[in-house]
Design a protein around this motif. Sequence first.
Motif, mmCIF file in Angstrom:
data_model
loop_
_atom_site.group_PDB
_atom_site.id
_atom_site.type_symbol
_atom_site.label_atom_id
_atom_site.label_comp_id
_atom_site.label_asym_id
_atom_site.label_seq_id
_atom_site.Cartn_x
_atom_site.Cartn_y
_atom_site.Cartn_z
ATOM 1 N N ILE A 1 0.837 -1.204 0.000
ATOM 2 C CA ILE A 1 0.000 0.000 0.000
ATOM 3 C C ILE A 1 0.872 1.255 0.000
ATOM 4 C CG2 ILE A 1 -1.782 1.303 1.207
ATOM 5 C CD1 ILE A 1 -2.821 -1.238 2.410
ATOM 6 N N SER A 2 0.713 2.071 -1.037
ATOM 7 C CA SER A 2 1.398 3.362 -1.096
ATOM 8 C C SER A 2 0.456 4.460 -0.623
ATOM 9 C CB SER A 2 1.841 3.660 -2.533
ATOM 10 O OG SER A 2 0.702 3.858 -3.363
ATOM 11 N N ASP A 3 0.947 5.693 -0.489
ATOM 12 C CA ASP A 3 0.084 6.808 -0.095
ATOM 13 C C ASP A 3 -1.010 7.035 -1.129
ATOM 14 O OD1 ASP A 3 1.407 7.264 2.266
ATOM 15 O OD2 ASP A 3 2.799 8.716 1.404
ATOM 16 N N LYS A 4 -0.681 6.858 -2.400
ATOM 17 C CA LYS A 4 -1.684 7.008 -3.457
ATOM 18 C C LYS A 4 -2.763 5.937 -3.318
ATOM 19 C CE LYS A 4 -2.186 7.242 -8.492
ATOM 20 N NZ LYS A 4 -3.264 6.231 -8.527
ATOM 21 N N ASN A 5 -2.350 4.726 -2.960
ATOM 22 C CA ASN A 5 -3.317 3.645 -2.777
ATOM 23 C C ASN A 5 -4.311 3.963 -1.668
ATOM 24 O OD1 ASN A 5 -0.684 1.218 -3.314
ATOM 25 N ND2 ASN A 5 -2.176 2.016 -4.798
ATOM 26 N N ILE A 6 -3.844 4.489 -0.560
ATOM 27 C CA ILE A 6 -4.750 4.724 0.572
ATOM 28 C C ILE A 6 -5.735 5.836 0.256
ATOM 29 C CG2 ILE A 6 -3.262 6.351 1.821
ATOM 30 C CD1 ILE A 6 -5.603 3.635 3.276
ATOM 31 N N THR A 7 -5.320 6.838 -0.515
ATOM 32 C CA THR A 7 -6.252 7.881 -0.940
ATOM 33 C C THR A 7 -7.356 7.282 -1.802
ATOM 34 O OG1 THR A 7 -4.504 9.551 -0.887
ATOM 35 C CG2 THR A 7 -6.469 10.054 -2.190
ATOM 36 N N ASP A 8 -6.988 6.378 -2.685
ATOM 37 C CA ASP A 8 -7.972 5.707 -3.546
ATOM 38 C C ASP A 8 -8.883 4.797 -2.720
ATOM 39 O OD1 ASP A 8 -8.942 4.966 -6.262
ATOM 40 O OD2 ASP A 8 -8.176 2.980 -5.684
ATOM 41 N N ILE A 9 -8.326 4.119 -1.730
ATOM 42 C CA ILE A 9 -9.136 3.235 -0.879
ATOM 43 C C ILE A 9 -10.190 4.049 -0.133
ATOM 44 C CG2 ILE A 9 -9.066 1.824 1.220
ATOM 45 C CD1 ILE A 9 -6.313 0.803 0.228
ATOM 46 N N ASN A 10 -9.804 5.178 0.446
ATOM 47 C CA ASN A 10 -10.761 6.030 1.157
ATOM 48 C C ASN A 10 -11.849 6.553 0.226
ATOM 49 O OD1 ASN A 10 -9.757 5.875 3.793
ATOM 50 N ND2 ASN A 10 -8.253 7.490 3.451
ATOM 51 N N ARG A 11 -11.462 6.938 -0.996
ATOM 52 C CA ARG A 11 -12.455 7.436 -1.964
ATOM 53 C C ARG A 11 -13.478 6.349 -2.296
ATOM 54 N NH1 ARG A 11 -13.087 6.585 -7.022
ATOM 55 N NH2 ARG A 11 -11.055 5.553 -7.226
ATOM 56 N N ARG A 12 -13.011 5.140 -2.526
ATOM 57 C CA ARG A 12 -13.915 4.038 -2.876
ATOM 58 C C ARG A 12 -14.809 3.655 -1.706
ATOM 59 N NH1 ARG A 12 -9.980 -0.389 -5.413
ATOM 60 N NH2 ARG A 12 -11.941 -1.538 -5.631
ATOM 61 N N LEU A 13 -14.273 3.728 -0.477
ATOM 62 C CA LEU A 13 -15.113 3.452 0.700
ATOM 63 C C LEU A 13 -16.198 4.508 0.859
ATOM 64 C CD1 LEU A 13 -12.486 2.309 3.391
ATOM 65 C CD2 LEU A 13 -14.276 0.914 2.333
ATOM 66 N N ASP A 14 -15.861 5.765 0.570
ATOM 67 C CA ASP A 14 -16.864 6.833 0.636
ATOM 68 C C ASP A 14 -17.984 6.576 -0.367
ATOM 69 O OD1 ASP A 14 -15.560 8.186 2.632
ATOM 70 O OD2 ASP A 14 -14.490 9.536 1.278
ATOM 71 N N GLU A 15 -17.629 6.172 -1.582
ATOM 72 C CA GLU A 15 -18.639 5.897 -2.607
ATOM 73 C C GLU A 15 -19.561 4.764 -2.188
ATOM 74 O OE1 GLU A 15 -16.316 5.133 -6.038
ATOM 75 O OE2 GLU A 15 -15.829 7.246 -6.431
ATOM 76 N N ILE A 16 -18.965 3.716 -1.605
ATOM 77 C CA ILE A 16 -19.756 2.563 -1.169
ATOM 78 C C ILE A 16 -20.715 2.956 -0.042
ATOM 79 C CG2 ILE A 16 -19.649 0.316 0.004
ATOM 80 C CD1 ILE A 16 -16.991 -0.136 -1.498
ATOM 81 N N ARG A 17 -20.248 3.728 0.915
ATOM 82 C CA ARG A 17 -21.060 4.102 2.063
ATOM 83 C C ARG A 17 -22.199 5.055 1.673
ATOM 84 N NH1 ARG A 17 -16.866 4.906 7.129
ATOM 85 N NH2 ARG A 17 -16.028 2.797 7.111
ATOM 86 N N ILE A 18 -21.879 5.984 0.757
ATOM 87 C CA ILE A 18 -22.912 6.916 0.322
ATOM 88 C C ILE A 18 -24.003 6.177 -0.453
ATOM 89 C CG2 ILE A 18 -23.390 8.869 -1.196
ATOM 90 C CD1 ILE A 18 -20.616 9.948 -0.446
#
Length: 479
Positions: free
Chosen positions: A462-479
């Motif tokens: 996991i890179s810093d870019k990966n974690i930003t993408d992971i958070n974005r995808r989790l936000d989409e799923i939760r919304i």
Amino acid sequence: MQSRHDEYHKLTRGERIGYGMGDFAQNLVFGTIGGFLALHMLTVNTISTAAAGFIFLFVRIINVFWDPIVGTFVDKRSSKAGKYRPWLLRAGIPLVILSTLLFAPIPEVRGSVPFAFVVYFALDLVYSVVNIPYGSLNASLTRDPESIDKLTSTRMMLANSANLLVYTLFPMFVQMAAPKDRSIKDTGFFGLELNLGNYTDPSAGYAWFGVYSVYMIIGAVALLLCYKLTKERVVATVEQSANVKTTDIFLELKNNRPLVVLGIFFMLAFTFMFFMNTVNGFFNQFVVGHSEWMGAVGLVASIPGIVFPIFWPRLKKIFGKKGFFHLFLGMFIVGEFLTYIWSLDGMHDALWLAYIATFIKQWGLTSATGFMWALVPEVIAYGELKSGKRNAAIINAIMGLFFKIGFTIGGAVPLWLLAVYGFNEAGAHQHANAIAGINMTAIWIPIALAFVSMIVIQLYPISDKNITDINRRLDEIRI
């Protein structure tokens, strides 16, 4: 939407300090246990080396089954005070009492293996009920990556402040209170001389108990502050909590590759850390013959962990995650080589060398083993994305298993090696073979494991870019 916005809350300095008080408390309790219980067991409590090694090993084996149960239990439940915070008090008070009992100078149970085993066993079970929720709370305060990096720096500064009390001042306080063989000795604190006694003699039992009791009172207050000053914001939904199963541990191990890689790194790091910590007292007492310097050398060891964590986020940006760990593991190895030079005949009285070796070694060690905690929240987020479950406590239980495997190996194996090398528990001096065994466990095995750790962390995905993408995808799923 407001709830999701709150999950990216920028932690205040007070909140970061409040959470870090939990590390401060646990280091006072378990740092002292890890650094000095073996020495106390073998010398003051007169338990054999082999028996002490068995106690450490057996208790850790039980953790393989116990920690996942604790993680599941915690993840499935909540209360008005939160999912994780209440356990700081519910289990924190028994933790303080049981740990103090290990040093209690009770004549009827002195040298009793069953008593030491039962108390240590109970202590370790209760410690999991504090440590797993506390570790889970780390990922529940915020999902903001910058705040997590700063939180890690703050908590490690407080953790290492506790280490200052443990490794620098605790042995000096005990020696100041020890009644036998008292004499004026140079402590290494820039000419400070104190009237110190022999803290490895059975007569020092009350000295150990008195000093450790004060430490436990301070630890209890710190746990209370952690409870009062923290707030859970990133928590599992009701549905996610209801679906938690003990078997989720196998699901996470199967699907969460970053968890496995980080877990192995945890295991290796804590193995060589506790190899070194377990025999540190033996090294100072029998190899270089300057137990009176432990306080001063410990002070030097504490400086990097207290002063330098503030630079960790910037150093991570400069070197990247993997480069950060390679840099500081390399420093640890250099410091261990200098420690070997200190152990050579003719170099034992070189206090300046002890300072330099310890400073470099501990700078590397505290940075590598401290900043790795910043990776746990992103491993939890990755697991939530892969499985749909936010198993924060279960993942922390898994990390706890890797930690305790390292703690077990680092706590039990050095004692067995000392027994193999012929360490004499009743001897004021040790023969050359026993000295070689102490050096093997304090220097050479930690160096080898640090090299292996550098290889393992290179595999972390996991890179810093990966974690930003992971958070974005989790936000989409939760919304």
